[in-house]
Design a protein around this motif. Structure first.
Motif, PDB file in Angstrom:
ATOM      1  N   ARG A   1      11.280 -23.507  38.230  1.00 14.58           N
ATOM      2  CA  ARG A   1      12.184 -24.562  38.673  1.00 14.58           C
ATOM      3  C   ARG A   1      13.587 -24.478  38.091  1.00 14.58           C
ATOM      4  NH1 ARG A   1       7.116 -25.805  38.892  1.00 14.58           N
ATOM      5  NH2 ARG A   1       6.285 -27.216  40.455  1.00 14.58           N
ATOM      6  N   VAL A   2      13.787 -23.650  37.095  1.00 11.92           N
ATOM      7  CA  VAL A   2      15.096 -23.570  36.456  1.00 11.92           C
ATOM      8  C   VAL A   2      16.062 -22.802  37.352  1.00 11.92           C
ATOM      9  CG1 VAL A   2      14.761 -21.452  35.112  1.00 11.92           C
ATOM     10  CG2 VAL A   2      16.179 -23.255  34.209  1.00 11.92           C
ATOM     11  N   ALA A   3      17.287 -23.298  37.438  1.00 15.10           N
ATOM     12  CA  ALA A   3      18.282 -22.675  38.316  1.00 15.10           C
ATOM     13  C   ALA A   3      19.146 -21.668  37.559  1.00 15.10           C
ATOM     14  CB  ALA A   3      19.158 -23.754  38.951  1.00 15.10           C
ATOM     15  N   ASP A   4      19.498 -21.993  36.342  1.00 13.29           N
ATOM     16  CA  ASP A   4      20.412 -21.158  35.566  1.00 13.29           C
ATOM     17  C   ASP A   4      19.727 -19.868  35.111  1.00 13.29           C
ATOM     18  OD1 ASP A   4      21.744 -20.268  32.938  1.00 13.29           O
ATOM     19  OD2 ASP A   4      23.175 -21.739  33.725  1.00 13.29           O
ATOM     20  N   HIS A   5      20.366 -18.734  35.372  1.00 12.06           N
ATOM     21  CA  HIS A   5      19.768 -17.443  35.023  1.00 12.06           C
ATOM     22  C   HIS A   5      19.617 -17.274  33.512  1.00 12.06           C
ATOM     23  CE1 HIS A   5      24.031 -16.468  34.541  1.00 12.06           C
ATOM     24  NE2 HIS A   5      23.652 -15.445  33.791  1.00 12.06           N
ATOM     25  N   ARG A   6      20.507 -17.892  32.716  1.00  8.31           N
ATOM     26  CA  ARG A   6      20.374 -17.815  31.255  1.00  8.31           C
ATOM     27  C   ARG A   6      19.111 -18.528  30.791  1.00  8.31           C
ATOM     28  NH1 ARG A   6      25.952 -20.495  29.931  1.00  8.31           N
ATOM     29  NH2 ARG A   6      25.194 -21.649  31.739  1.00  8.31           N
ATOM     30  N   LEU A   7      18.816 -19.663  31.425  1.00 12.44           N
ATOM     31  CA  LEU A   7      17.600 -20.396  31.063  1.00 12.44           C
ATOM     32  C   LEU A   7      16.352 -19.634  31.480  1.00 12.44           C
ATOM     33  CD1 LEU A   7      18.502 -24.134  31.791  1.00 12.44           C
ATOM     34  CD2 LEU A   7      18.215 -23.009  29.581  1.00 12.44           C
TER      35      LEU A   7
ATOM     36  N   ILE B   1      23.807 -32.694   8.782  1.00  9.45           N
ATOM     37  CA  ILE B   1      24.126 -31.965  10.007  1.00  9.45           C
ATOM     38  C   ILE B   1      23.597 -32.784  11.172  1.00  9.45           C
ATOM     39  CG2 ILE B   1      23.704 -29.863  11.329  1.00  9.45           C
ATOM     40  CD1 ILE B   1      23.370 -28.423   8.615  1.00  9.45           C
ATOM     41  N   TYR B   2      24.468 -33.039  12.145  1.00 17.33           N
ATOM     42  CA  TYR B   2      24.118 -33.820  13.320  1.00 17.33           C
ATOM     43  C   TYR B   2      23.949 -32.876  14.506  1.00 17.33           C
ATOM     44  CZ  TYR B   2      25.740 -37.596  10.360  1.00 17.33           C
ATOM     45  OH  TYR B   2      25.897 -38.471   9.316  1.00 17.33           O
ATOM     46  N   PHE B   3      22.859 -33.066  15.245  1.00 17.81           N
ATOM     47  CA  PHE B   3      22.553 -32.193  16.370  1.00 17.81           C
ATOM     48  C   PHE B   3      22.755 -32.919  17.694  1.00 17.81           C
ATOM     49  CE2 PHE B   3      19.907 -30.611  12.865  1.00 17.81           C
ATOM     50  CZ  PHE B   3      20.318 -29.295  12.829  1.00 17.81           C
ATOM     51  N   SER B   4      23.277 -32.182  18.667  1.00 21.90           N
ATOM     52  CA  SER B   4      23.387 -32.677  20.037  1.00 21.90           C
ATOM     53  C   SER B   4      23.149 -31.494  20.974  1.00 21.90           C
ATOM     54  CB  SER B   4      24.752 -33.319  20.286  1.00 21.90           C
ATOM     55  OG  SER B   4      25.782 -32.410  19.969  1.00 21.90           O
ATOM     56  N   VAL B   5      22.833 -31.790  22.214  1.00 24.25           N
ATOM     57  CA  VAL B   5      22.533 -30.720  23.173  1.00 24.25           C
ATOM     58  C   VAL B   5      23.819 -30.213  23.818  1.00 24.25           C
ATOM     59  CG1 VAL B   5      20.182 -31.493  23.681  1.00 24.25           C
ATOM     60  CG2 VAL B   5      22.078 -32.334  25.068  1.00 24.25           C
ATOM     61  N   THR B   6      23.788 -28.962  24.205  1.00 25.79           N
ATOM     62  CA  THR B   6      24.862 -28.383  25.003  1.00 25.79           C
ATOM     63  C   THR B   6      24.538 -28.685  26.467  1.00 25.79           C
ATOM     64  OG1 THR B   6      23.684 -26.288  25.261  1.00 25.79           O
ATOM     65  CG2 THR B   6      25.164 -26.492  23.338  1.00 25.79           C
ATOM     66  N   PRO B   7      25.463 -28.434  27.381  1.00 26.38           N
ATOM     67  CA  PRO B   7      25.126 -28.633  28.799  1.00 26.38           C
ATOM     68  C   PRO B   7      23.902 -27.825  29.232  1.00 26.38           C
ATOM     69  CG  PRO B   7      27.493 -28.442  28.545  1.00 26.38           C
ATOM     70  CD  PRO B   7      26.896 -28.127  27.194  1.00 26.38           C
ATOM     71  N   LEU B   8      23.767 -26.610  28.708  1.00 24.01           N
ATOM     72  CA  LEU B   8      22.598 -25.790  29.036  1.00 24.01           C
ATOM     73  C   LEU B   8      21.319 -26.421  28.479  1.00 24.01           C
ATOM     74  CD1 LEU B   8      21.965 -23.045  30.416  1.00 24.01           C
ATOM     75  CD2 LEU B   8      22.091 -22.009  28.139  1.00 24.01           C
TER      76      LEU B   8
ATOM     77  N   ALA C   1      20.906 -29.605  27.870  1.00 25.78           N
ATOM     78  CA  ALA C   1      20.651 -30.835  28.633  1.00 25.78           C
ATOM     79  C   ALA C   1      19.912 -30.507  29.926  1.00 25.78           C
ATOM     80  CB  ALA C   1      21.963 -31.554  28.926  1.00 25.78           C
ATOM     81  N   GLU C   2      20.310 -29.416  30.572  1.00 28.29           N
ATOM     82  CA  GLU C   2      19.642 -29.013  31.810  1.00 28.29           C
ATOM     83  C   GLU C   2      18.161 -28.713  31.553  1.00 28.29           C
ATOM     84  OE1 GLU C   2      19.814 -25.410  35.104  1.00 28.29           O
ATOM     85  OE2 GLU C   2      21.642 -25.901  34.002  1.00 28.29           O
ATOM     86  N   LEU C   3      17.893 -27.980  30.482  1.00 30.86           N
ATOM     87  CA  LEU C   3      16.503 -27.648  30.161  1.00 30.86           C
ATOM     88  C   LEU C   3      15.726 -28.890  29.733  1.00 30.86           C
ATOM     89  CD1 LEU C   3      14.313 -25.533  29.923  1.00 30.86           C
ATOM     90  CD2 LEU C   3      15.159 -25.009  27.624  1.00 30.86           C
ATOM     91  N   ALA C   4      16.340 -29.758  28.951  1.00 30.50           N
ATOM     92  CA  ALA C   4      15.673 -30.982  28.512  1.00 30.50           C
ATOM     93  C   ALA C   4      15.308 -31.858  29.711  1.00 30.50           C
ATOM     94  CB  ALA C   4      16.562 -31.744  27.531  1.00 30.50           C
ATOM     95  N   GLU C   5      16.205 -31.967  30.667  1.00 31.97           N
ATOM     96  CA  GLU C   5      15.929 -32.756  31.877  1.00 31.97           C
ATOM     97  C   GLU C   5      14.750 -32.166  32.647  1.00 31.97           C
ATOM     98  OE1 GLU C   5      16.779 -35.545  33.624  1.00 31.97           O
ATOM     99  OE2 GLU C   5      17.764 -36.151  31.778  1.00 31.97           O
ATOM    100  N   LEU C   6      14.742 -30.870  32.780  1.00 29.97           N
ATOM    101  CA  LEU C   6      13.654 -30.195  33.488  1.00 29.97           C
ATOM    102  C   LEU C   6      12.323 -30.393  32.757  1.00 29.97           C
ATOM    103  CD1 LEU C   6      13.246 -28.522  36.026  1.00 29.97           C
ATOM    104  CD2 LEU C   6      13.606 -26.470  34.656  1.00 29.97           C
ATOM    105  N   HIS C   7      12.363 -30.309  31.432  1.00 34.44           N
ATOM    106  CA  HIS C   7      11.158 -30.519  30.635  1.00 34.44           C
ATOM    107  C   HIS C   7      10.642 -31.954  30.811  1.00 34.44           C
ATOM    108  CE1 HIS C   7       9.071 -30.992  26.584  1.00 34.44           C
ATOM    109  NE2 HIS C   7       8.343 -30.129  27.254  1.00 34.44           N
TER     110      HIS C   7
END
Length: 162
Positions: free
Chosen positions: A39-45, A110-117, A119-125
């Motif tokens: 289901r992932v669209a991005d080739h890097r993912l 250290i504070y963590f946040s998601v990158t756009p990539l 976020a895309e994977l987290a949404e799919l998960h």
């Protein structure tokens, strides 16, 4: 007339086999990865997903849901050690799924946040889990409340036998 101990032994064996099958299917990371890869669209993912552990996906999800979270809070949320979280976040950073920031007056945290990539994977998960949850809810709806209470009580007591 069958002996009650024989009946209990048969039930115990059925329960053990069922729990074993559940544990095997829950730990079958390949099924999760296959679903995501399809289901992932991005080739890097597509290249990253096969190399991610399920724990990594869950840490990513926690970071996605709690933008700017620190490692100790991830550990607390997931029931993992600080060392495990540190190892997972290091890999997620290397893979470009999360980023870290520090406050100028507090370089310790250290504070963590998601990158756009990420976020895309987290949404799919999350979609994957929504699909699984929907199937579970359909199964649960086929039983009445008192029966489910018995099952829940039994499983809680079984878990505390250790």
């Amino acid at each position: 007339m069958p002996d009650i101990n024989d009946d209990l032994l048969q039930l115990k064996n059925r329960i053990e086999k069922s729990i074993y099958r559940i544990l095997i299917s829950e730990s079958d990371e390949d099924q999760d990865r296959l679903w995501l890869t399809e289901r992932v669209a991005d080739h890097r993912l597509k290249k990253l997903v096969p190399r991610l552990s399920i724990s990594s996906l869950h840490v990513l999800d926690v970071i996605y849901m709690h933008d700017g979270i620190i490692g100790i809070d991830i550990a607390r949320e997931m029931g993992l050690t600080k060392g495990a979280v540190s190892k997972i976040t290091r890999k997620l950073l290397e893979q470009g799924l999360i980023r870290k920031t520090q406050l100028p007056d507090n370089l310790k945290e250290i504070y963590f946040s998601v990158t756009p990539l990420g976020a895309e994977l987290a949404e799919l998960h999350r979609l994957f889990h929504q699909e699984k949850d929907q199937k579970a809810m359909e199964l649960l709806a086929s039983f009445d409340g008192p029966s489910l209470e018995i099952v829940a009580d039994f499983l809680e007591k079984l878990a505390s036998l250790k």
